[in-house]
Write a protein that holds these residues in place. Structure first.
Motif, PDB file in Angstrom:
ATOM      1  N   ALA A  55     -14.057 -11.684  28.495  1.00  0.00           N
ATOM      2  CA  ALA A  55     -12.599 -11.525  28.451  1.00  0.00           C
ATOM      3  C   ALA A  55     -12.110 -10.688  29.625  1.00  0.00           C
ATOM      4  N   GLU A  56     -12.845  -9.639  29.949  1.00  0.00           N
ATOM      5  CA  GLU A  56     -12.412  -8.777  31.046  1.00  0.00           C
ATOM      6  C   GLU A  56     -12.513  -9.498  32.386  1.00  0.00           C
TER       7      GLU A  56
ATOM      8  N   SER B 241      -8.477  -9.900  31.086  1.00  0.00           N
ATOM      9  CA  SER B 241      -7.914  -9.183  29.947  1.00  0.00           C
ATOM     10  C   SER B 241      -8.391  -7.726  29.946  1.00  0.00           C
TER      11      SER B 241
ATOM     12  N   HIS C 274      -9.273 -14.177  25.391  1.00  0.00           N
ATOM     13  CA  HIS C 274      -8.494 -14.047  26.627  1.00  0.00           C
ATOM     14  C   HIS C 274      -7.307 -15.008  26.628  1.00  0.00           C
TER      15      HIS C 274
ATOM     16  N   ASN D 267      -4.744 -13.659  24.359  1.00  0.00           N
ATOM     17  CA  ASN D 267      -4.206 -12.390  24.870  1.00  0.00           C
ATOM     18  C   ASN D 267      -3.152 -12.597  25.950  1.00  0.00           C
TER      19      ASN D 267
ATOM     20  N   ALA E  21      -4.313 -18.514  31.849  1.00  0.00           N
ATOM     21  CA  ALA E  21      -5.103 -17.404  32.365  1.00  0.00           C
ATOM     22  C   ALA E  21      -4.627 -16.979  33.740  1.00  0.00           C
TER      23      ALA E  21
END
Lengths: 241, 241, 241, 241, 241, 241, 241, 241
Positions: free
Chosen positions: F123-124, F128, F225, F228, F233
């Motif tokens: 995710a990071e 995110s 992600h 979020n 993206a």
């Protein structure tokens, strides 16, 4: 032919006792293809002995899933044998067949390549012309659509897929040819070693798809060859000469 | 054909929105066989509406596993339709096809007959010549051996079996033709509704056997027809006239 | 005999505490065969200690699935013991029994031989005359039909098969003797380690077939011996002398 | 006998085509027992037709799991037939056999009685003397121990149990006779329709236990009869007269 | 106590953040037993760090299934720790508890001893008096009956069994105490790693039997201790001093 | 946009043939995230070749479950790549993204950390902002309640749990955000490699929980992600520059 | 007591033959509780006959899962009997017991109430004081926390839950008493009739939880009673007077 | 907020005891959505009583899978309630919400419509704008491609499919939005009531797909709504007024 005559033909068929094995030499007459050797669970010396007898009789030997030791022993005994690295299949043949028809082997991901190779080598060894299309999983449909002409030109399509096993359904919706689906064990967790794509393929919404066992590239290639040549394998008539 | 052209061909394909259904009229062009209707879960009026549209367009409708109410409604709406009692399959067609090739449908026990009928009617409706051999399970081998000539003459053999599902292996050892195995739910206890013969057929020691879902006579008949006619179905070209 | 007397007979039975094991020396009296030692999960010293006590008491010890270290230790401690290589079974006996009756052990493929050997050695060690027929799978029926006379002469037939496990059904259709079926773990994918042939054998269309656990050659040989000698094992009366 | 002769014997065997069924009249010659009719999935008229032909030929018909309608039709057609209420088995025979040997059928609970009855009636119909002991589950061991003399006198013991299926292990530890275990579907939840006792019986710690399918009282009774009479069934020779 | 007060008591509970772990120091207050450490999947340094903190706080640490490296590291860090060889359990405690009540741990075969030891050590470490009876499987009932007095004197009986898992049912029929059944993975083939005895125990015909996970000797010992001491563990009050 | 235009857009998409792989360079355009590389089953040289091509095109490569050899080769070829030890994930990126939103990754035990790390890193890497809370299983509720503020502040919560998989239900009852549940294979016996928590999570009594495959931290992080950042993206627009 | 004496005590135990059933009248002596009658699979007349005999002998009869016809017949024969509507349990007793200790039965949802009632009625009938807390599933934790004082006061807690079966883990983390978990079949899809919560409970992260079969409220209530009264049931000594 | 404060907030939450149910009125505060009522296993009067209390408190009631009797009772009690025929969902609400965002519900076949409707009605009732696309299974890809613009415009896509469950993978490859997959029980044989598509969806080759239980349209619609509105549901703030 009467039943009695049929039964006689079966019972008088030639076979050869090796003690640990009973070779079915009549198989080539009966089904068009000589016995194929399943590698696992056989010792190195067993493998070479069986291959020698089958080769002498039929001029064609196919050993699937040979262990590294087993295939090395075969290559030493038969220097002209060929081993395919990904799938571990070993082929001995006296003469090359003239290839006929067209079998297309499609696979969903690069991890499915060993199974796809087993299918392709099997069909080609038996006498089918084979083409391959790789890494065209359904998450990127344009990769498959780019090969639509090849799909259309094949007489039979073998589709190899792990994970969710969706590719045969998509291919089955695009072509008017028999599709043989091969689930692979590529996956993890709730994949259960190939159960997930196996069930998916058995429940496909595209009609006309038939399925073989998980990772059974050999079985798919064998069946595809029979379909491609209209049933009777040329391999039967050719290598006898 | 470039990928873009292929994709265009797909995307411009005719379809028809019925609200509750999206009919794929291009299917006959793409795969050689028009859409087939799976009866369960459809209301009587849905069934008749879908059948009407497909018939108007393709002249051929196959409804599998129609409920008694569903098939009665279809027979009222299309008096020339034919319902097959054991399997519940209903067929509408504008003209009979000239039958080609030869598909043999073999079943192990009388309880497997509904599935065998579904396979036979499907293949014949699509244009294949079909023969049937029934109640020749492996516990009495001579019953099968008596039909060895018919096994040899078929282009493809569909083998339907419940219980332990051993018959396809025996047939696969006798013929040099593609064998399509259909497990049935005939059995009890550790049969698990057809799981036992399904696993048996997937693990057959006879090479070249492919398998369809439990009780899926339709799928086996469809695939057998594609194999029998060399892939492309005559049904595609005939009923358009 | 009253229930109380029966229970007393049970409760006064001799047993021997080894700390880590409770040897049931009465077993030979009660069931005709002394305790058999299941090798896995026992240390080398445990194995030797247990075998020593059983041998001293009964003159007959059977250790199944001994590890290489375990069987070497047994052979050092008992130089006259015999180890069978394929199955890993180890046998110690004070005197040879006169063999009686006839048990036939049939197996479908060469990979099934270890399990077949376990069955054959078990039955013979207990006092049965045993014959073996190997590599006669159903994909080449003539190989089995060639042995029909031997099938007819046996009092009980043990049939060992992996893959789809079809052989017991075919044998069960040919003979009028009890058939004990042993599924093996030979296979892959949807074989699930022997589940496929186990289910097949439990669902056999040939009546009178009973089944043991996957790879349980020992259990099949033991049961076959009991059937062969009419229940009561001669082993019980002989080695005591 | 040569393989060819054996195969001829098979292929020339008499059979009778009823269209929907292929009756194997040679079965009695080959295996000592005529074909048995599995009731489910057959129409009333099919049942009566098949029973008539088998009766005319063999003088002995066994129909298992007949539906209420099916057994009523059989009783109308054959007024001397006998229907057993718990199990639904129907028996027709021209003459009573002289009963031989001794088969003991033991069941764990009253809910297992239908399966126990199917086993007992089957064995007795084929010519075995049968005794029954009921409701002796392992949670009250003294109920079983009270019957120890009968256990010792039997040539073979059929043990029927649902729930956890522990009874065959306890019986197997008490007797020196073959034990045939029958799991039943009596239970709920994690019983999975008989899977729990089936697995338990396949993994029994008492050697010599063989197992049949869930609720397969017929199969157990058939196998027990073969064991009891030393393989060859007297039924074969008697009812022909 | 109001819900709000209850929740406050929960939320103000002491815990300790180790980064990779959140130690629940309040657990001993809340449930009478400090946190137990499950060995697998923890590094050697993690194990030592967690054990140090728990020991400092509670004076009692139980580590189950420690790897050889893990337990060596623990023994180096805490020389007074004790490792039990069969089960791999490691115990650190500041002072011995006065043992109370009586827990009986019974196992069916010698291969079940590691799991039985895990149960016995767990219960004893928490403060229960424990006795063990080993190798008393149901195939030789007299071995169990010889221990009937000990069965009667226990407050709770833990029964450990692999293979078919029948022993808890027999014990449950003999005693008027709670029986906790532990299936083990001892077996092969259709044992499915302990599934067979797990299902058997869940379906036991003897009422009052409760079951824990396969091989979960720890859980059984823990529950047996709670039952033995009437719920509240003395361990909670003792080692704090 | 017409269907034909849509299909054209698909079919004209860029892809790159590497022989053993078909790279889908259009994926970033189509879905906002470039292709991710699944490490298992790929040779070291394949991995490096694929990573090179993807990096050149997208500036971002994520390789999951790389073997030690594979990740070493990647680190040699791309010295600025980063390997995360617990999960074996390897990340290459041209520039760091500005992190947005907030994803919370919660895990039940320390043994679940590898899967939680895979989710968090995924995710990071995609852009995110991620926080983690570890070792807060339901047997000590106060550990979770202590983090209630962080639960409330997240836009989406990933909950990773093995054993019985109860944590997602408790979290789902506390928050008004989407919860993505990840079962892990941490457990033994009747855990069946993660099946137990997988089934638990699919049957959660807390609504709004969705589930990914066992150990599929990558999939959970990817989905989290997307949720979020509101679907699209940022990774797609950033690394192109 | 010697083994022989123990066995005699077993074998001389009173039992009563009803033909279709063998009543174990000694059970109350041996285990403290008379035989309980499992309703399914018994005819109405069987039920009444068995209940009459047990009542005459023990003064206490518990019939579980009685069918509507069965319980009506029981109520006609025994007008003072009581039927509990949700669970179908029927109780006959000569005199009320003085209730002792405290069993708490907690259930997760209203659909689990039938199983919770079966547990509560069983424990109370045998002589335990029982309280119930209902509809406190983990998705709303405060509902459970509101009952924390009652959790603390119980000697044993029965926790009944369907769906994901998480409640026992949360309860097990809150109390220092034995927890008996009962999975129910409340759920659908991948719940597999109770398999999901059964597996969850067997894998609980809270130690000391033991589990019974799906929907087995009777077994949980029985075991809880044994734990509550310290093993020996007062029911044994009371109703005999 | 401290843990103690958090716990207090949980424990002081309002709930309402109905005897057979414990209504969690705080749920709307805690999670943004009031409690939803699962219809099966509740009596008609229970349903009406629960719905009345929830309606009075929250102004919004959602009852899923109501039986015909249950929904009729609800419609009588609340004449303004609405029942959706295919899915059996019943909705009561005081005021319509202003719909926000965009959820797209796609289904593969007409038989999947009941589940798709449950998802669509759930999401819309909670406040999401919902669109549906039906009967666009992967065997006719152009039907899906025709809706590519709508796929692109949704914030989250729910994909409902039975049979092999391939549609989510294809959709997941086309969009950059979260995809929630719902397997349905539409299928037969080796479909195992939805297991086949469930496994397929869990193993999808398209990343970012999360899965709910078989036929769980409600759960998918709920989760989709949370994603669509960025977590916090407007339903929480609106209907309170």
């Amino acid at each position: 032919m009467t039943p009695a005559a049929a039964a006689r033909a079966i019972a008088d068929a030639p076979m050869e006792q090796l003690g640990f094995a009973t070779l079915d030499h009549q198989r080539a007459l009966r089904t068009g293809v000589p016995e194929v050797v399943f590698g696992p669970g056989k010792t190195t010396s067993d493998l070479v002995a069986i291959a020698s007898r089958l080769y002498a009789r039929n001029g064609l030997v196919l050993v699937t899933r040979a262990s590294p030791e087993g295939s090395e022993a075969l290559l030493r005994a038969f220097p002209h044998a060929r081993r395919y690295e990904r799938s571990g299949i070993v082929v001995l043949r006296r003469r090359r067949l003239r290839l006929r028809g067209r079998v297309l082997v499609v696979c969903a991901g690069t991890s499915d390549l060993p199974v796809a190779e087993e299918a392709a080598v099997t069909a080609e060894t038996l006498g089918s012309r084979v083409e391959q299309v790789s890494d065209v999983g359904v998450a990127g449909l344009h990769r498959l659509l780019a090969h639509r002409a090849r799909l259309r030109d094949a007489r039979v399509v073998v589709v190899v897929a792990g994970l969710e096993g969706a590719l045969p359904s998509v291919v089955g919706g695009l072509v008017d040819r028999p599709v043989i689906a091969v689930p692979t064990s590529v996956g993890y967790g709730a994949h259960f070693g190939g159960l997930a794509p196996l069930l998916a393929m058995l429940n496909s919404c595209a009609p006309g798809i038939t399925v073989v066992n998980v990772n059974n590239g050999f079985g798919a290639g064998y069946a595809a060859h029979l379909v491609n040549v209209g049933g009777r394998a040329p391999a039967r008539r050719k290598p006898k000469g």
